[in-house]
Enzyme design. Sequence first.
Site, PDB file in Angstrom:
ATOM      1  CG  LEU A 170      34.012  98.251  47.817  1.00 50.54           C
ATOM      2  CD1 LEU A 170      33.120  98.572  49.276  1.00 50.54           C
ATOM      3  CD2 LEU A 170      34.867  97.048  48.094  1.00 50.54           C
ATOM      4  CG  ASP A 171      32.002  92.964  43.532  1.00 49.73           C
ATOM      5  OD1 ASP A 171      30.830  92.881  44.287  1.00 49.73           O
ATOM      6  OD2 ASP A 171      33.059  92.015  43.168  1.00 49.73           O
ATOM      7  NE  ARG A 172      23.099  95.270  41.184  1.00 46.60           N
ATOM      8  CZ  ARG A 172      22.295  95.244  40.332  1.00 46.60           C
ATOM      9  NH1 ARG A 172      22.620  94.798  39.324  1.00 46.60           N
ATOM     10  NH2 ARG A 172      21.030  95.704  40.723  1.00 46.60           N
ATOM     11  CB  THR A 174      32.037  93.882  47.304  1.00 47.38           C
ATOM     12  OG1 THR A 174      32.195  92.541  46.602  1.00 47.38           O
ATOM     13  CG2 THR A 174      32.959  93.943  48.467  1.00 47.38           C
ATOM     14  NE  ARG A 257      32.586  89.464  44.548  1.00 51.15           N
ATOM     15  CZ  ARG A 257      31.621  88.871  45.276  1.00 51.15           C
ATOM     16  NH1 ARG A 257      31.333  87.700  45.423  1.00 51.15           N
ATOM     17  NH2 ARG A 257      30.959  89.845  45.786  1.00 51.15           N
TER      18      ARG A 257
END
Length: 303
Positions: A170-172, A174, A257
């Site tokens: 999961l990106d920063r 999210t 996204r």
Amino acid sequence: MDKSDGKKSGSSSGRQGGNSGRKSSGRQGGNGDRRASGRQGGNYRKKSFSRGNAPIRKAAPRRTGTPGLIRLNKYIANAGICSRREADTYIAAGNVTVNGKTITEMGYKVQPTDEVRFDGRLLQRERKEYVLLNKPRNFITTTRDEKGRRTVMELISRASNARLVPVGRLDRNTTGLLLFTNDGELAKKLTHPKHGVRKIYHVELDKTFKSADLGKLREGLELEDGRIEVDEASYIDGASKKEVGVELHSGRNRIVRRIFEHLGYQVVKLDRVVLAGLTKKDLPRGHWRHLTEQEVINLRMIQ
């Protein structure tokens, strides 16, 4: 689509037992109902945590010592084959050998040095562990970071002594569900595209999501790295039309996204609310819990 993180249940304020007339404190005997802390499996401590931060707790000291005998059904369950009850069935059916000898005796115990095989396959004694985290923002999904940024490993540092790794990313910015395990075989299954692991995201956009664009999303889109199909997309019940729920199986990088950027929107908030059938129920942001035995079995059944 559910956008809640789960709420703590209330507890009574008095104390029962002893002199009559005292109010209940919510602690009955030694095992009364307790507030959900968002962390299961550790010592309970009545403490509040600010939203978006990891819980700060002192773990109970682990008992150490020379490993001893272990029941054969537990050994098989620890190896990730099945539950203890199912292991008893396999043992009775003659599927298990210890040091080359078929064992059908219930309650049989093995030594750490014994060679245990299931249908001819050598089993390892290491216990497989599975931890589910409700990830907050501003943590990156990596085991270490050379730039000194906070990683998700800080949030589960007290969950286990085993070397756990995150399954997928999961990106920063999210939030939401992220699984950790030392079960390499299961981790590989959950991240491989052919298994199509189900994920549901709650997306908040910078502006109203047009119904025409919702139709395009449902039909599928052509992105720069190929076509993407979503399984379901809809507005969030009871929310503004800036909020959309999206279900998909793809694990491509930043896929949610990029989908909305392709349609001309910016994602303000992105939260993964379902992962392979696991949900955020009773799991506040920044908290973790161990999976139940049934949840692990369900994950292993994914084809």
